[in-house]
Design a protein around this motif. Structure first.
Motif, mmCIF file in Angstrom:
data_model
loop_
_atom_site.group_PDB
_atom_site.id
_atom_site.type_symbol
_atom_site.label_atom_id
_atom_site.label_comp_id
_atom_site.label_asym_id
_atom_site.label_seq_id
_atom_site.Cartn_x
_atom_site.Cartn_y
_atom_site.Cartn_z
ATOM 1 N N HIS A 93 30.915 32.489 48.797
ATOM 2 C CA HIS A 93 31.320 31.864 47.541
ATOM 3 C C HIS A 93 32.470 32.658 46.925
ATOM 4 C CE1 HIS A 93 27.810 29.082 47.031
ATOM 5 N NE2 HIS A 93 27.295 29.929 47.906
ATOM 6 N N PHE A 94 33.232 31.992 46.076
ATOM 7 C CA PHE A 94 34.329 32.673 45.394
ATOM 8 C C PHE A 94 33.795 33.873 44.624
ATOM 9 C CE2 PHE A 94 36.268 28.313 45.533
ATOM 10 C CZ PHE A 94 37.326 28.650 46.374
ATOM 11 N N LEU A 95 34.606 34.920 44.557
ATOM 12 C CA LEU A 95 34.205 36.128 43.846
ATOM 13 C C LEU A 95 33.903 35.817 42.382
ATOM 14 C CD1 LEU A 95 33.767 39.177 43.787
ATOM 15 C CD2 LEU A 95 36.235 39.464 43.425
ATOM 16 N N SER A 96 34.687 34.944 41.781
ATOM 17 C CA SER A 96 34.464 34.591 40.376
ATOM 18 C C SER A 96 33.075 33.996 40.167
ATOM 19 C CB SER A 96 35.528 33.595 39.904
ATOM 20 O OG SER A 96 35.520 32.427 40.709
ATOM 21 N N GLU A 97 32.631 33.170 41.119
ATOM 22 C CA GLU A 97 31.308 32.554 41.028
ATOM 23 C C GLU A 97 30.210 33.599 41.158
ATOM 24 O OE1 GLU A 97 28.587 29.225 43.415
ATOM 25 O OE2 GLU A 97 30.730 29.419 43.853
ATOM 26 N N ARG A 98 30.412 34.553 42.058
ATOM 27 C CA ARG A 98 29.399 35.593 42.267
ATOM 28 C C ARG A 98 29.320 36.552 41.083
ATOM 29 N NH1 ARG A 98 31.249 38.496 46.937
ATOM 30 N NH2 ARG A 98 33.117 37.208 47.050
ATOM 31 N N VAL A 99 30.467 36.857 40.493
ATOM 32 C CA VAL A 99 30.477 37.736 39.316
ATOM 33 C C VAL A 99 29.733 37.071 38.160
ATOM 34 C CG1 VAL A 99 31.948 38.745 37.527
ATOM 35 C CG2 VAL A 99 32.568 38.994 39.933
ATOM 36 N N GLN A 100 29.988 35.776 37.949
ATOM 37 C CA GLN A 100 29.308 35.062 36.864
ATOM 38 C C GLN A 100 27.808 34.983 37.121
ATOM 39 O OE1 GLN A 100 30.705 33.821 33.860
ATOM 40 N NE2 GLN A 100 28.496 33.867 33.488
ATOM 41 N N ALA A 101 27.435 34.750 38.376
ATOM 42 C CA ALA A 101 26.014 34.677 38.718
ATOM 43 C C ALA A 101 25.327 36.018 38.476
ATOM 44 C CB ALA A 101 25.842 34.247 40.174
ATOM 45 N N LEU A 102 26.003 37.109 38.821
ATOM 46 C CA LEU A 102 25.431 38.438 38.602
ATOM 47 C C LEU A 102 25.281 38.719 37.109
ATOM 48 C CD1 LEU A 102 24.453 41.062 39.954
ATOM 49 C CD2 LEU A 102 26.807 41.919 39.797
ATOM 50 N N ALA A 103 26.286 38.311 36.330
ATOM 51 C CA ALA A 103 26.211 38.489 34.875
ATOM 52 C C ALA A 103 25.041 37.689 34.298
ATOM 53 C CB ALA A 103 27.527 38.054 34.229
ATOM 54 N N ASP A 104 24.884 36.450 34.763
ATOM 55 C CA ASP A 104 23.771 35.613 34.294
ATOM 56 C C ASP A 104 22.427 36.228 34.674
ATOM 57 O OD1 ASP A 104 25.558 33.798 33.268
ATOM 58 O OD2 ASP A 104 25.384 32.377 34.928
ATOM 59 N N ALA A 135 26.071 41.855 31.859
ATOM 60 C CA ALA A 135 25.893 40.471 31.407
ATOM 61 C C ALA A 135 27.101 39.971 30.622
ATOM 62 C CB ALA A 135 24.633 40.358 30.547
ATOM 63 N N SER A 136 27.854 40.889 30.044
ATOM 64 C CA SER A 136 29.013 40.493 29.233
ATOM 65 C C SER A 136 30.327 40.564 30.010
ATOM 66 C CB SER A 136 29.107 41.382 27.990
ATOM 67 O OG SER A 136 29.326 42.737 28.347
ATOM 68 N N VAL A 137 30.245 40.874 31.301
ATOM 69 C CA VAL A 137 31.457 40.975 32.119
ATOM 70 C C VAL A 137 32.135 39.614 32.245
ATOM 71 C CG1 VAL A 137 32.268 41.296 34.493
ATOM 72 C CG2 VAL A 137 30.781 43.002 33.449
ATOM 73 N N GLU A 138 33.443 39.601 32.128
ATOM 74 C CA GLU A 138 34.226 38.378 32.303
ATOM 75 C C GLU A 138 35.201 38.570 33.457
ATOM 76 O OE1 GLU A 138 36.081 37.144 28.726
ATOM 77 O OE2 GLU A 138 34.207 36.907 27.607
ATOM 78 N N PHE A 139 35.211 37.620 34.360
ATOM 79 C CA PHE A 139 36.080 37.695 35.536
ATOM 80 C C PHE A 139 37.501 37.275 35.168
ATOM 81 C CE2 PHE A 139 38.025 35.947 39.367
ATOM 82 C CZ PHE A 139 37.770 36.950 40.291
ATOM 83 N N GLU A 140 38.464 38.033 35.658
ATOM 84 C CA GLU A 140 39.872 37.695 35.456
ATOM 85 C C GLU A 140 40.532 37.458 36.811
ATOM 86 O OE1 GLU A 140 41.728 40.702 33.132
ATOM 87 O OE2 GLU A 140 40.347 40.490 31.432
ATOM 88 N N GLU A 141 41.564 36.649 36.822
ATOM 89 C CA GLU A 141 42.228 36.301 38.080
ATOM 90 C C GLU A 141 42.740 37.533 38.813
ATOM 91 O OE1 GLU A 141 45.221 33.366 37.588
ATOM 92 O OE2 GLU A 141 43.856 31.843 36.785
ATOM 93 N N THR A 142 43.142 38.546 38.065
ATOM 94 C CA THR A 142 43.663 39.768 38.689
ATOM 95 C C THR A 142 42.574 40.549 39.421
ATOM 96 O OG1 THR A 142 43.360 40.929 36.576
ATOM 97 C CG2 THR A 142 45.549 40.010 37.031
ATOM 98 N N ASP A 143 41.306 40.188 39.174
ATOM 99 C CA ASP A 143 40.192 40.869 39.845
ATOM 100 C C ASP A 143 39.940 40.310 41.238
ATOM 101 O OD1 ASP A 143 39.677 42.430 37.569
ATOM 102 O OD2 ASP A 143 38.420 40.854 36.694
ATOM 103 N N ASP A 144 40.580 39.193 41.552
ATOM 104 C CA ASP A 144 40.293 38.495 42.804
ATOM 105 C C ASP A 144 41.082 39.108 43.960
ATOM 106 O OD1 ASP A 144 39.196 36.740 44.550
ATOM 107 O OD2 ASP A 144 40.341 34.984 43.883
ATOM 108 N N ASP A 145 40.697 40.322 44.338
ATOM 109 C CA ASP A 145 41.347 41.006 45.452
ATOM 110 C C ASP A 145 40.335 41.934 46.113
ATOM 111 O OD1 ASP A 145 41.080 43.118 43.660
ATOM 112 O OD2 ASP A 145 43.208 43.181 43.140
#
Length: 210
Positions: A93-104, A135-145
């Motif tokens: 899955h996209f990293l952004s999706e996994r980061v949000q899931a971990l935060a949730d 839980a409060s982490v927000e994914f940014e496009e620059t993190d996608d590396d």
């Protein structure tokens, strides 16, 4: 995909779209937080717990999955063998999706632990605060590396062991003796009192002809 092996596919299928819960991963975190404090809830106890969160009644398959997963998590947390795994989407899955899931998931652990009124032992406040931070982490496009991927893996390995620390050495109480169902019983009592009041009003209100 590893989603089928981990159980994420079934978990997402059964619990995605529940408006009262942010995501299926938050529900797994909530389950984990609860089981850090109490014995694994039964099917009927899950019905009551979810009722306090205003979650619509789930079907039998979903309730059976909750009961089974709670038992599995309780076993994993009791062994102190670091086998516990959060229910999250796999690395396809996209990293952004996994980061949000971990935060949730982290938010869910804090919520479940709080609902069960887990008393915080020495040095555990920092663990709870760590979960709240993630839980409060927000994914940014620059993190996608590649660096972002590595940071996610390190964060995942850190927070997944926090429930083990919260659980090990803690005497588990029954769900009935926890605060989990206090809101449920209060709601039931309120409904009964409201119903009784309505009946009394009907009894003492004469039906006047129109």
């Amino acid at each position: 995909m590893q989603d089928d092996i981990s159980g994420w596919s079934d978990w997402k299928h059964n619990f995605e779209g529940i408006e009262e819960i942010s995501s299926p991963s938050e529900l797994h975190g909530l389950l984990t937080g609860v089981v850090c404090v109490t014995e694994a809830p039964t099917r009927d106890e899950w019905l009551q717990i979810l009722s306090t969160l205003n979650v619509p009644k789930l079907d039998d398959d979903a309730l059976a999955l909750l009961e089974e997963e709670a038992n599995d998590v309780a076993h994993a947390l009791a062994e102190d063998e670091l086998d516990y795994l959060p229910m999250l989407p796999d690395d396809e899955h996209f990293l952004s999706e996994r980061v949000q899931a971990l935060a949730d998931w982290c938010a869910g652990v804090v919520l479940g632990f709080g609902l069960a009124s887990g008393h915080i032992r020495a040095n555990e406040q920092e663990l709870i605060e760590s979960l709240q931070d993630v839980a409060s982490v927000e994914f940014e496009e620059t993190d996608d590396d590649e660096e972002g991927e590595q940071s996610y893996q390190e964060l995942y390995e850190f927070v997944r062991l926090i429930p083990v620390s919260l659980s090990v050495g803690r005497k588990k109480i029954s769900v009935l003796n926890s605060s989990l169902l206090q809101n449920f019983h209060s709601k039931m009592k309120q409904n009964i009192e409201t119903s009784d009041s309505s009946n009394l009003v009907e009894m003492f209100t004469p039906h006047r002809p129109s």
